[in-house]
Design a protein around this motif. Structure first.
Motif, PDB file in Angstrom:
ATOM      1  N   MET A 140       0.863  -1.178   0.000  1.00  0.00           N
ATOM      2  CA  MET A 140       0.000   0.000   0.000  1.00  0.00           C
ATOM      3  C   MET A 140       0.894   1.220   0.000  1.00  0.00           C
ATOM      4  N   ILE A 141       0.827   1.958  -1.098  1.00  0.00           N
ATOM      5  CA  ILE A 141       1.715   3.098  -1.306  1.00  0.00           C
ATOM      6  C   ILE A 141       0.879   4.374  -1.377  1.00  0.00           C
ATOM      7  N   PRO A 142       1.172   5.346  -0.527  1.00  0.00           N
ATOM      8  CA  PRO A 142       0.419   6.609  -0.589  1.00  0.00           C
ATOM      9  C   PRO A 142       0.561   7.250  -1.975  1.00  0.00           C
ATOM     10  N   PHE A 143      -0.570   7.650  -2.534  1.00  0.00           N
ATOM     11  CA  PHE A 143      -0.543   8.326  -3.828  1.00  0.00           C
ATOM     12  C   PHE A 143      -0.325   9.815  -3.577  1.00  0.00           C
ATOM     13  N   VAL A 144       0.932  10.151  -3.284  1.00  0.00           N
ATOM     14  CA  VAL A 144       1.327  11.531  -3.033  1.00  0.00           C
ATOM     15  C   VAL A 144       2.355  11.885  -4.105  1.00  0.00           C
ATOM     16  N   LEU A 145       1.899  12.699  -5.063  1.00  0.00           N
ATOM     17  CA  LEU A 145       2.777  13.071  -6.173  1.00  0.00           C
ATOM     18  C   LEU A 145       3.995  13.813  -5.662  1.00  0.00           C
ATOM     19  N   GLU A 146       5.115  13.548  -6.286  1.00  0.00           N
ATOM     20  CA  GLU A 146       6.431  14.128  -6.027  1.00  0.00           C
ATOM     21  C   GLU A 146       7.086  13.538  -4.784  1.00  0.00           C
ATOM     22  N   HIS A 147       6.315  13.190  -3.764  1.00  0.00           N
ATOM     23  CA  HIS A 147       6.931  12.616  -2.571  1.00  0.00           C
ATOM     24  C   HIS A 147       7.147  11.112  -2.746  1.00  0.00           C
ATOM     25  N   TYR A 148       6.074  10.360  -2.988  1.00  0.00           N
ATOM     26  CA  TYR A 148       6.190   8.920  -3.203  1.00  0.00           C
ATOM     27  C   TYR A 148       6.050   8.554  -4.676  1.00  0.00           C
ATOM     28  N   VAL A 149       5.106   9.186  -5.351  1.00  0.00           N
ATOM     29  CA  VAL A 149       4.874   8.904  -6.769  1.00  0.00           C
ATOM     30  C   VAL A 149       5.674   9.912  -7.585  1.00  0.00           C
ATOM     31  N   LYS A 150       6.732   9.413  -8.213  1.00  0.00           N
ATOM     32  CA  LYS A 150       7.655  10.292  -8.932  1.00  0.00           C
ATOM     33  C   LYS A 150       7.253  10.506 -10.387  1.00  0.00           C
ATOM     34  N   GLN A 151       6.613   9.493 -10.980  1.00  0.00           N
ATOM     35  CA  GLN A 151       6.271   9.619 -12.395  1.00  0.00           C
ATOM     36  C   GLN A 151       5.018   8.805 -12.691  1.00  0.00           C
ATOM     37  N   VAL A 152       4.118   9.393 -13.464  1.00  0.00           N
ATOM     38  CA  VAL A 152       2.926   8.715 -13.957  1.00  0.00           C
ATOM     39  C   VAL A 152       2.978   8.808 -15.471  1.00  0.00           C
ATOM     40  N   ASP A 153       3.163   7.676 -16.130  1.00  0.00           N
ATOM     41  CA  ASP A 153       3.221   7.639 -17.591  1.00  0.00           C
ATOM     42  C   ASP A 153       2.012   6.861 -18.092  1.00  0.00           C
ATOM     43  N   LEU A 154       0.940   7.599 -18.416  1.00  0.00           N
ATOM     44  CA  LEU A 154      -0.290   6.945 -18.849  1.00  0.00           C
ATOM     45  C   LEU A 154      -0.108   6.193 -20.161  1.00  0.00           C
ATOM     46  N   ASP A 155       0.720   6.740 -21.065  1.00  0.00           N
ATOM     47  CA  ASP A 155       0.926   6.081 -22.362  1.00  0.00           C
ATOM     48  C   ASP A 155       1.655   4.754 -22.203  1.00  0.00           C
ATOM     49  N   ALA A 156       2.689   4.721 -21.363  1.00  0.00           N
ATOM     50  CA  ALA A 156       3.449   3.493 -21.136  1.00  0.00           C
ATOM     51  C   ALA A 156       2.790   2.605 -20.082  1.00  0.00           C
ATOM     52  N   ARG A 157       1.726   3.131 -19.411  1.00  0.00           N
ATOM     53  CA  ARG A 157       1.017   2.393 -18.347  1.00  0.00           C
ATOM     54  C   ARG A 157       1.984   1.995 -17.235  1.00  0.00           C
ATOM     55  N   ARG A 158       2.742   3.010 -16.751  1.00  0.00           N
ATOM     56  CA  ARG A 158       3.788   2.747 -15.759  1.00  0.00           C
ATOM     57  C   ARG A 158       3.861   3.874 -14.725  1.00  0.00           C
ATOM     58  N   LEU A 159       4.008   3.477 -13.467  1.00  0.00           N
ATOM     59  CA  LEU A 159       4.231   4.406 -12.364  1.00  0.00           C
ATOM     60  C   LEU A 159       5.619   4.163 -11.802  1.00  0.00           C
ATOM     61  N   VAL A 160       6.316   5.233 -11.469  1.00  0.00           N
ATOM     62  CA  VAL A 160       7.608   5.129 -10.790  1.00  0.00           C
ATOM     63  C   VAL A 160       7.422   5.729  -9.406  1.00  0.00           C
ATOM     64  N   VAL A 161       7.810   4.942  -8.385  1.00  0.00           N
ATOM     65  CA  VAL A 161       7.611   5.374  -7.008  1.00  0.00           C
ATOM     66  C   VAL A 161       8.911   5.340  -6.227  1.00  0.00           C
ATOM     67  N   ASP A 162       8.999   6.200  -5.241  1.00  0.00           N
ATOM     68  CA  ASP A 162      10.113   6.195  -4.306  1.00  0.00           C
ATOM     69  C   ASP A 162       9.642   5.386  -3.099  1.00  0.00           C
ATOM     70  N   TRP A 163       9.917   4.079  -3.134  1.00  0.00           N
ATOM     71  CA  TRP A 163       9.377   3.170  -2.141  1.00  0.00           C
ATOM     72  C   TRP A 163      10.351   2.027  -1.919  1.00  0.00           C
ATOM     73  N   ASP A 164      10.534   1.628  -0.693  1.00  0.00           N
ATOM     74  CA  ASP A 164      11.414   0.519  -0.342  1.00  0.00           C
ATOM     75  C   ASP A 164      10.700  -0.786  -0.734  1.00  0.00           C
ATOM     76  N   PRO A 165      11.310  -1.588  -1.614  1.00  0.00           N
ATOM     77  CA  PRO A 165      10.654  -2.811  -2.067  1.00  0.00           C
ATOM     78  C   PRO A 165      10.398  -3.814  -0.929  1.00  0.00           C
ATOM     79  N   ASP A 166      11.130  -3.693   0.173  1.00  0.00           N
ATOM     80  CA  ASP A 166      10.937  -4.625   1.294  1.00  0.00           C
ATOM     81  C   ASP A 166       9.830  -4.177   2.224  1.00  0.00           C
ATOM     82  N   PHE A 167       9.280  -3.001   1.999  1.00  0.00           N
ATOM     83  CA  PHE A 167       8.249  -2.480   2.888  1.00  0.00           C
ATOM     84  C   PHE A 167       6.877  -2.841   2.389  1.00  0.00           C
TER      85      PHE A 167
END
Length: 167
Positions: A140-167
């Motif tokens: 569960m990742i907070p949808f907070v742009l710029e803080h946790y959600v770094k990039q939303v690419d609707l065309d590529a259908r991809r989100l880039v997040v600043d999140w620890d994969p072990d969390f």
């Protein structure tokens, strides 16, 4: 098949002429009448209707639906979901997203670690939350742009997040 968006639900009847009470999840809630046709979905199937009209009444909404002319017909619709095609909705403002557009997107960390796909989102008092699932776990990742959600690419259908994969 075009993506659909759940915009409301029929929750009761009003009067004897077939009007229904509904719950609208649009903002403002009267906007639900601008997005048509409606796809009414219930346990007995679904049907498409056009020409739904309504108004606010107290804390709720009252609607008239074509072909629903008496209280019994209206009562049979209680619990029915109201869906519209995604294309019926206006384009979101910059930095805003429809949840339905984010669902199914691939999610990866800023370091390129794949976390899975967006299963769904839910609202909290503070912010919306992305539910990201892979074969092994759910995050569960907070949808907070710029803080946790770094990039939303609707065309590529991809989100880039600043999140620890072990969390």
């Amino acid at each position: 098949m075009e993506r659909r968006v759940l915009v409301g639900r029929i929750v009761g009847v009003s009067g004897t002429a077939g009007a229904v009470r509904l719950e609208s999840w649009t903002d403002p809630r009267t906007q639900i009448f601008r997005y048509q046709p409606w796809i009414l979905k219930s346990g007995s199937g679904e049907r498409e209707i056009r020409g739904c009209r309504g108004r606010e009444q107290g804390k709720g909404m009252i609607a008239t639906l074509p072909g629903v002319d008496d209280r019994d017909q209206a009562a049979a619709l209680i619990g029915t979901e109201i869906w519209v095609l995604r294309s019926a909705l206006p384009a979101p403002k910059p930095g805003e997203y429809y949840w339905t557009d984010l669902e199914g997107m691939d999610v990866a960390t800023v370091d390129g670690v794949a976390l899975g796909q967006v299963s769904h989102l839910f609202a909290t008092g503070a912010n919306d939350v992305l539910v990201v699932r892979d074969a092994e776990r759910e995050r569960m990742i907070p949808f907070v742009l710029e803080h946790y959600v770094k990039q939303v690419d609707l065309d590529a259908r991809r989100l880039v997040v600043d999140w620890d994969p072990d969390f």
